[in-house]
Design an enzyme around this catalytic site. Structure first.
Site, PDB file in Angstrom:
ATOM      1  CG  HIS A 176      -2.605  -2.486  -6.525  1.00 23.88           C
ATOM      2  ND1 HIS A 176      -3.900  -2.555  -6.066  1.00 23.88           N
ATOM      3  CD2 HIS A 176      -2.621  -1.640  -7.576  1.00 23.88           C
ATOM      4  CE1 HIS A 176      -4.674  -1.785  -6.817  1.00 23.88           C
ATOM      5  NE2 HIS A 176      -3.926  -1.203  -7.745  1.00 23.88           N
ATOM      6  CG  LEU A 177       2.646  -2.504  -1.078  1.00 24.61           C
ATOM      7  CD1 LEU A 177       3.015  -1.976   0.307  1.00 24.61           C
ATOM      8  CD2 LEU A 177       3.903  -2.847  -1.873  1.00 24.61           C
ATOM      9  NE  ARG A 178      -1.917  -7.649  -6.126  1.00 26.07           N
ATOM     10  CZ  ARG A 178      -2.754  -6.900  -6.825  1.00 26.07           C
ATOM     11  NH1 ARG A 178      -3.673  -6.163  -6.232  1.00 26.07           N
ATOM     12  NH2 ARG A 178      -2.685  -6.883  -8.136  1.00 26.07           N
ATOM     13  CE  LYS A 180      -9.038   3.469  -6.605  1.00 23.82           C
ATOM     14  NZ  LYS A 180      -7.890   2.717  -7.042  1.00 23.82           N
ATOM     15  CG  LEU A 183      -8.983  -3.650 -16.371  1.00 26.12           C
ATOM     16  CD1 LEU A 183      -9.993  -4.423 -15.544  1.00 26.12           C
ATOM     17  CD2 LEU A 183      -9.589  -3.247 -17.721  1.00 26.12           C
ATOM     18  CG  HIS A 235      -2.334 -10.003 -10.908  1.00 25.80           C
ATOM     19  ND1 HIS A 235      -3.442 -10.329 -10.162  1.00 25.80           N
ATOM     20  CD2 HIS A 235      -2.505  -8.721 -11.288  1.00 25.80           C
ATOM     21  CE1 HIS A 235      -4.260  -9.283 -10.091  1.00 25.80           C
ATOM     22  NE2 HIS A 235      -3.709  -8.292 -10.770  1.00 25.80           N
ATOM     23  CG  ASP A 250      -2.635   0.597 -11.234  1.00 26.12           C
ATOM     24  OD1 ASP A 250      -2.901   0.019 -10.163  1.00 26.12           O
ATOM     25  OD2 ASP A 250      -3.286   0.417 -12.287  1.00 26.12           O
ATOM     26  CG  ASN A 273      -7.249  -3.773  -5.009  1.00 22.97           C
ATOM     27  OD1 ASN A 273      -6.205  -3.452  -4.456  1.00 22.97           O
ATOM     28  ND2 ASN A 273      -7.285  -4.135  -6.285  1.00 22.97           N
ATOM     29  CG  HIS A 321      -5.502   3.744 -12.822  1.00 19.46           C
ATOM     30  ND1 HIS A 321      -6.797   4.051 -13.181  1.00 19.46           N
ATOM     31  CD2 HIS A 321      -5.613   2.720 -11.947  1.00 19.46           C
ATOM     32  CE1 HIS A 321      -7.619   3.251 -12.543  1.00 19.46           C
ATOM     33  NE2 HIS A 321      -6.942   2.438 -11.786  1.00 19.46           N
ATOM     34  CG  HIS A 344     -10.885   1.768 -11.374  1.00 23.33           C
ATOM     35  ND1 HIS A 344      -9.738   1.036 -11.617  1.00 23.33           N
ATOM     36  CD2 HIS A 344     -11.672   1.581 -12.471  1.00 23.33           C
ATOM     37  CE1 HIS A 344      -9.835   0.432 -12.794  1.00 23.33           C
ATOM     38  NE2 HIS A 344     -11.008   0.743 -13.329  1.00 23.33           N
ATOM     39  CG  HIS A 359      -2.797   3.811  -7.957  1.00 20.26           C
ATOM     40  ND1 HIS A 359      -4.059   4.190  -8.402  1.00 20.26           N
ATOM     41  CD2 HIS A 359      -2.822   2.453  -7.930  1.00 20.26           C
ATOM     42  CE1 HIS A 359      -4.786   3.110  -8.624  1.00 20.26           C
ATOM     43  NE2 HIS A 359      -4.054   2.030  -8.365  1.00 20.26           N
TER      44      HIS A 359
HETATM   45  N1  LIG Z   1      -4.783  -1.809 -12.566  1.00 17.97           N
HETATM   46  C1  LIG Z   1      -5.060  -3.087 -12.669  1.00 17.97           C
HETATM   47  O1  LIG Z   1      -5.145  -3.586 -13.795  1.00 17.97           O
HETATM   48  N2  LIG Z   1      -5.243  -3.902 -11.598  1.00 17.97           N
HETATM   49  C2  LIG Z   1      -5.283  -3.501 -10.223  1.00 17.97           C
HETATM   50  C3  LIG Z   1      -6.569  -2.849  -9.838  1.00 17.97           C
HETATM   51  C4  LIG Z   1      -6.737  -1.430 -10.332  1.00 17.97           C
HETATM   52  O2  LIG Z   1      -5.937  -0.547 -10.022  1.00 17.97           O
HETATM   53  O3  LIG Z   1      -7.703  -1.156 -11.054  1.00 17.97           O
HETATM   54  C5  LIG Z   1      -5.027  -4.758  -9.358  1.00 17.97           C
HETATM   55  O4  LIG Z   1      -5.300  -4.694  -8.151  1.00 17.97           O
HETATM   56  O5  LIG Z   1      -4.544  -5.757  -9.890  1.00 17.97           O
HETATM   57 ZN   LIG Z   2      -4.509   0.167  -9.026  1.00 17.25          ZN
HETATM   58 ZN   LIG Z   3      -7.907   0.894 -10.715  1.00 14.55          ZN
END
Ligand SMILES: NC(=O)N[C@@H](CC(=O)O)C(=O)O
Ligand SMILES: [Zn+2]
Ligand SMILES: [Zn+2]
Length: 345
Positions: free
Chosen positions: A15-17, A99, A219, A251, A247, A41, A174, A136, A13
């Site tokens: 996030h690489l943006r 997802k 989250l 940011h 996860d 996302n 998560h 999620h 899990h």
């Molecule tokens: N976990 C988070 O708090 N944020 C994640 C989104 C997600 O996994 O719910 C994100 O993309 O910033």
């Molecule tokens: Zn996530």
């Molecule tokens: Zn999530």
């Protein structure tokens, strides 16, 4: 123990943006992990196979020379995802999962699912083709307290979903509560969960006592100590139903340290060191390899990695900030703190 060698882990899990931000963060994961499930996302979300494959090419192009990291792609489920899109994803051989974001549940979830009834054909195709649904797991109803949203999701969404599609592979992503850990432990073998390192190390006091600490805000939100203990017990239990998913959710610093700060904790730079810290605290370092390196690929039906990584007991200090994009920095979890374990590269 002063050194521990494991099969190279994967991150189930991540996030690489995209764009400049991705270029800033991808190397941190590639250094530690063999593969990662890449969350869809983005803005706009990755809703088609075509977009997922193009995103995969951008990730590969952003990798440092010689990196062997393999991005495993996902699709973002919407109310309108047709079964044919699931078939295309499967045929590509490069999209591993789909997802589910309940609309409004988290960062960039505005295009998420309003009611799973709209997704029945797509989910039926996933069950038939063996494509996992990554969830999620929080309800978004305004009357449900934010600390209860995961537990309520189990009753209102997860149980009916698995009754309707008993063969569907589901990863409860998560997880943050004893309720979710108990649910997964008691569910059939097609249900698993990822656990982040921040939910293993911290409870809500770390975020809220003595000042509000936005870099701990994610989250689903950190819960009370009882839940952290339950997650630690699940992760170190040796059960193959629980595996590593950071996860890691970067940011920019300014978007976190804000009157309305974004949810997401950036853990990629020291993910393995932090997991080792949590497992050692639980007296279960010998269980780290199964959780980090074996159970994820086994659940996804993929081979385990063939190479290894070594962690050594060697204190080192995480930087206070890292570069994120032009004029922007990012604050990693445990910024400025000294960690006991260090990944040898
Ligand atoms: N976990 C988070 O708090 N944020 C994640 C989104 C997600 O996994 O719910 C994100 O993309 O910033
Ligand atoms: Zn996530
Ligand atoms: Zn999530």
């Amino acid at each position: 123990m002063n050194s521990i060698t494991l099969t190279r882990p994967d991150d189930w899990h991540l996030h690489l943006r995209d764009g400049e931000a991705m270029a800033a963060v991808v190397a941190a994961s590639a250094r530690q992990m063999g593969r990662a499930i890449i969350m869809p996302n983005l803005k706009p979300p990755v809703t088609t196979t075509e977009h997922a494959l193009a995103y995969r090419e951008r990730i590969l192009a952003a990798l440092p020379a010689g990196a062997a990291f393999e991005p495993l792609m996902t699709l973002y489920l919407t109310d309108k995802t047709p079964a044919e899109e699931i078939e295309r994803a499967h045929a590509s051989g490069l999209v591993q999962a789909v997802k589910l974001y309940p609309a409004g549940a988290t960062t960039n979830s505005a295009s998420g699912v309003t009611d799973l009834a709209h997704c029945d054909a797509a989910i039926g195709a996933m069950a038939r083709l063996g494509i996992p649904l990554l969830v999620h797991g929080e309800v978004t109803d305004a009357d449900i307290d934010i600390f209860d949203r995961e537990a309520v999701f189990i009753e209102r969404v997860m149980k009916p979903l698995l009754e309707r599609h008993p063969d569907l592979k589901v990863v409860f992503e998560h997880i943050t509560t004893a309720d979710a850990a108990d649910f997964v432990a008691a569910a059939p073998a097609n249900v698993a969960a990822t656990i982040t390192v921040h939910h293993l190390l911290f409870n809500r006091n770390h975020m809220l006592v003595g000042g509000i600490r936005p870099h701990y805000y994610c989250l689903p939100i950190l819960k009370r100590e009882r839940h952290r203990q339950a997650l630690l017990a699940a992760a170190t239990s040796g059960s193959p139903r629980f595996f590593l998913g950071t996860d890691s959710a970067p940011h920019a610093r300014g978007d976190k340290e804000s009157a309305c700060g974004c949810a997401g904790v950036y853990t990629a730079p020291a993910a393995l060191e932090l997991y080792a810290t949590a497992f050692e605290q639980a007296g279960a370092l010998e269980r780290l390899e199964g959780f980090a390196s074996h159970f994820g690929p086994d659940f996804y039906g993929l081979p385990r990695n063939l190479d290894t990584v070594t962690l050594v007991r060697e204190p080192w200090q995480l930087p206070e900030t890292l570069r994120y994009a032009e004029g922007q920095t990012i604050v990693p979890l445990a910024a400025g703190e000294t960690l006991e374990w260090k990944l040898k590269v």
